[in-house]
Design a protein around this motif. Structure first.
Motif, short mmCIF file in Angstrom:
data_model
loop_
_atom_site.label_atom_id
_atom_site.label_comp_id
_atom_site.label_asym_id
_atom_site.label_seq_id
_atom_site.Cartn_x
_atom_site.Cartn_y
_atom_site.Cartn_z
N THR A 57 -1.03 4.42 -6.30
CA THR A 57 -1.54 3.24 -5.61
C THR A 57 -2.48 2.44 -6.52
O THR A 57 -3.04 2.99 -7.47
CB THR A 57 -2.30 3.64 -4.33
N ALA B 153 -2.49 9.63 -5.41
CA ALA B 153 -3.34 8.44 -5.26
C ALA B 153 -4.59 8.49 -6.14
O ALA B 153 -5.10 7.46 -6.57
CB ALA B 153 -3.75 8.27 -3.79
N TYR B 154 -5.06 9.72 -6.43
CA TYR B 154 -6.31 9.85 -7.20
C TYR B 154 -6.07 10.38 -8.61
O TYR B 154 -6.99 10.88 -9.26
CB TYR B 154 -7.28 10.79 -6.45
N VAL C 143 -0.32 16.72 -1.74
CA VAL C 143 -1.29 15.66 -2.02
C VAL C 143 -2.20 16.19 -3.12
O VAL C 143 -2.91 17.17 -2.93
CB VAL C 143 -2.08 15.27 -0.76
N ASN D 11 -6.93 14.83 -0.39
CA ASN D 11 -7.93 14.12 0.41
C ASN D 11 -7.90 14.77 1.79
O ASN D 11 -6.81 14.89 2.34
CB ASN D 11 -7.53 12.64 0.49
N ASP E 21 1.88 13.02 -3.64
CA ASP E 21 0.97 11.87 -3.52
C ASP E 21 -0.12 12.02 -4.58
O ASP E 21 -0.95 12.92 -4.50
CB ASP E 21 0.37 11.85 -2.10
N SER F 63 -4.96 1.05 -4.98
CA SER F 63 -6.10 0.96 -4.06
C SER F 63 -7.33 1.73 -4.53
O SER F 63 -8.42 1.48 -4.06
CB SER F 63 -5.71 1.50 -2.69
N LYS F 64 -7.18 2.70 -5.40
CA LYS F 64 -8.31 3.56 -5.71
C LYS F 64 -8.89 3.20 -7.08
O LYS F 64 -9.69 2.30 -7.18
CB LYS F 64 -7.89 5.02 -5.58
N GLY G 187 0.86 -1.19 0.00
CA GLY G 187 0.00 0.00 0.00
C GLY G 187 0.89 1.23 0.00
O GLY G 187 2.05 1.17 0.47
N SER G 188 0.38 2.36 -0.53
CA SER G 188 1.24 3.53 -0.47
C SER G 188 1.37 4.01 0.97
O SER G 188 2.28 4.75 1.30
CB SER G 188 0.81 4.64 -1.43
N SER G 189 0.47 3.56 1.86
CA SER G 189 0.64 3.84 3.29
C SER G 189 1.99 3.31 3.79
O SER G 189 2.66 3.96 4.58
CB SER G 189 -0.49 3.20 4.10
N TYR H 92 -4.18 14.34 3.93
CA TYR H 92 -4.14 12.92 4.27
C TYR H 92 -3.39 12.71 5.59
O TYR H 92 -2.23 13.10 5.71
CB TYR H 92 -3.45 12.17 3.13
N ARG I 25 -3.35 -4.42 -0.97
CA ARG I 25 -2.27 -3.66 -0.36
C ARG I 25 -1.02 -3.57 -1.22
O ARG I 25 0.04 -4.07 -0.84
CB ARG I 25 -1.90 -4.23 1.03
C1 LIG Z 1 -6.25 6.25 -0.20
C2 LIG Z 1 -5.04 7.10 -0.26
C3 LIG Z 1 -3.78 6.53 -0.43
C4 LIG Z 1 -3.66 5.06 -0.69
O1 LIG Z 1 -3.34 4.30 0.38
P1 LIG Z 1 -2.95 2.79 0.15
O2 LIG Z 1 -2.11 2.49 1.33
O3 LIG Z 1 -2.16 2.68 -1.13
O4 LIG Z 1 -4.19 1.98 0.11
C5 LIG Z 1 -2.68 7.35 -0.48
N1 LIG Z 1 -2.82 8.68 -0.38
C6 LIG Z 1 -4.00 9.27 -0.26
C7 LIG Z 1 -4.10 10.75 -0.21
C8 LIG Z 1 -5.15 8.49 -0.16
O5 LIG Z 1 -6.35 9.06 0.01
#
Ligand SMILES: *Cc1c(COP(=O)(O)O)cnc(C)c1O
Length: 398
Positions: free
Chosen positions: A252, A222-223, A178, A182, A220, A254-255, A108-110, A134, A263
């Protein structure tokens, strides 16, 4: 047990533990509509799902420790072979960079964000970013004893790049953007972000004339896949073109790719930085099916286009309906909408539109959304889920 605190690393001594009583399941029972985590409720491309099912036969095996195949696939996707070819830099072993050396994979990028904290932050190092944004970034700074330098968003909920630029000092180690942001869903055009990055690095060079330190810029994205502006571009392009000041662009699966549960996240950066960051990668922490699915997912770009188009359609519908209900809707660029009480609302309207009330009333109706920063944040689900959400909202505020 007594005195556990004394056992901890200094930054963990001051970090509050989450209250046991306040811990909540983030999984939901069947029949509950999740519009609170910005997931892609259409799921991944059907071909990816099929591949995942097939891959289950091999879950007894450890996965690819260095995720080489996925890194190569991502490098290919972004044409980093040309970048590697043009770069003359070698590493400490005298090796030339390969395309995959520009890619970092994390659980995950987390996990990538946490790796960045572990690699870069010494106690007292300043990290500049905007809030609200975020929460993983302030968490990262706290975890490693850095100093949070938080600049408020602009009045229209955008990252304040000028304010951040001003806040860069000789103690700044990381600068985080970001984009889209978010929870606000706003974005800044690529050209402005690129200009900001050049300016930050110019200032860093002035602050450190001996070249003894630089500032790492993290973007970041992510979107990114959801942004509907043909003039917008990713900061990955700067790395592609051989930009050689520290720049890390996070993405990521994830989105938009609909694979949050697997992950897998990644970042694109220069090979020297990637080598350094990979020192912080936890051993064997990628999931094998996850790596395979993400590799395949990159092949189905038509599906990502379809997801993007559906998101725009559903998002327009939700935004229009929320406006008709009287909410202030922040122009959305991603797969969620940040909305709140308009300035001119009456006391009675304020009570009805109260973000916590709205969130709780929806939860009663088995629809989950967020209530961050005095607003609500609703993820854009499927067309059907969006209709359910709007129907419930009409009941709640009318
Ligand atoms: C959802 C999100 C992520 C992604 O997190 P993952 O760990 O890859 O699931 C990263 N940065 C932002 C701003 C997000 O909203």
């Amino acid at each position: 047990m007594k005195n556990v605190t004394a056992l901890l690393r200094d930054s963990m001594k001051v970090k509050p533990a989450s209250k046991r009583g306040a811990r909540q399941k983030t999984s939901t029972p069947k029949g509950v509509t999740r519009l609170n985590f910005n997931e892609n409720n259409y799921g991944p491309a059907p071909e990816v799902t099929k591949l995942l099912i097939d891959s289950i036969g091999r879950v007894n095996e450890y996965q690819d420790f260095f995720a080489i195949d996925l890194k190569q696939k991502i490098a290919d996707f972004y044409g980093l072979d040309k970048t590697a070819e043009a770069a003359s830099e070698t590493n400490e072993f005298g090796e030339n960079s390969k395309p995959e050396d520009y890619v970092i994979i994390g659980a995950g990028s987390s996990a990538v964000i946490d790796m960045l904290g572990e690699i870069f932050i010494n106690p007292g190092d300043e990290v500049v970013y905007c809030m609200p944004s975020y929460e993983s970034f302030p968490d990262m700074v706290n975890d490693y004893g850095g100093k949070r330098v938080e600049i408020p968003l602009t009045a229209d909920y955008h990252f304040d790049l000028d304010g951040m630029y001003e806040a860069v000092t000789e103690k700044t180690k990381l600068v985080v953007v970001v984009n889209p942001n978010n929870p606000t869903g706003t974005y800044i055009n690529g050209a402005k972000i690129e200009e900001f990055i050049w300016k930050v690095h110019e200032k860093a060079a002035r602050l450190h004339p001996d070249g003894d330190q630089d500032v790492v810029v993290i973007v970041d994205e992510a979107y990114y896949e959801y942004v509907d502006d043909p003039t917008h571009y990713s900061m990955i392009e700067m790395v592609q073109k051989g930009y050689d000041r520290p720049l890390i662009v996070q993405r990521t699966f994830s989105k938009a790719y609909g694979l949050a549960g697997l992950r897998i996240g990644y970042a694109i950066t220069q090979p020297a930085l990637a080598d350094a960051i990979m020192k912080a990668c936890q051993a064997w922490n990628y999931s094998g099916p996850g790596l395979l699915a993400c590799e395949a997912a990159l092949d189905y770009q038509d599906y990502i286009k379809k997801v993007k188009a559906l998101n725009i359609e559903n998002r327009n519908y939700v935004a229009d309906e929320l406006k008709q209900l009287g909410f202030e809707v922040v122009p959305p660029a991603a797969n969620f909408i940040f909305f709140g009480i308009p300035e001119d609302a009456t006391a009675e309207e304020r009570e009805k539109m109260d973000p916590v009330r709205v969130k709780n009333e929806l939860a009663e109706r088995k629809i989950l959304i967020g209530a961050p920063n005095g607003h609500n944040r609703v993820s854009i689900g499927t067309a059907e889920e969006c209709k359910m959400f709007i129907a419930a909202m009409k009941e709640i505020v009318r």
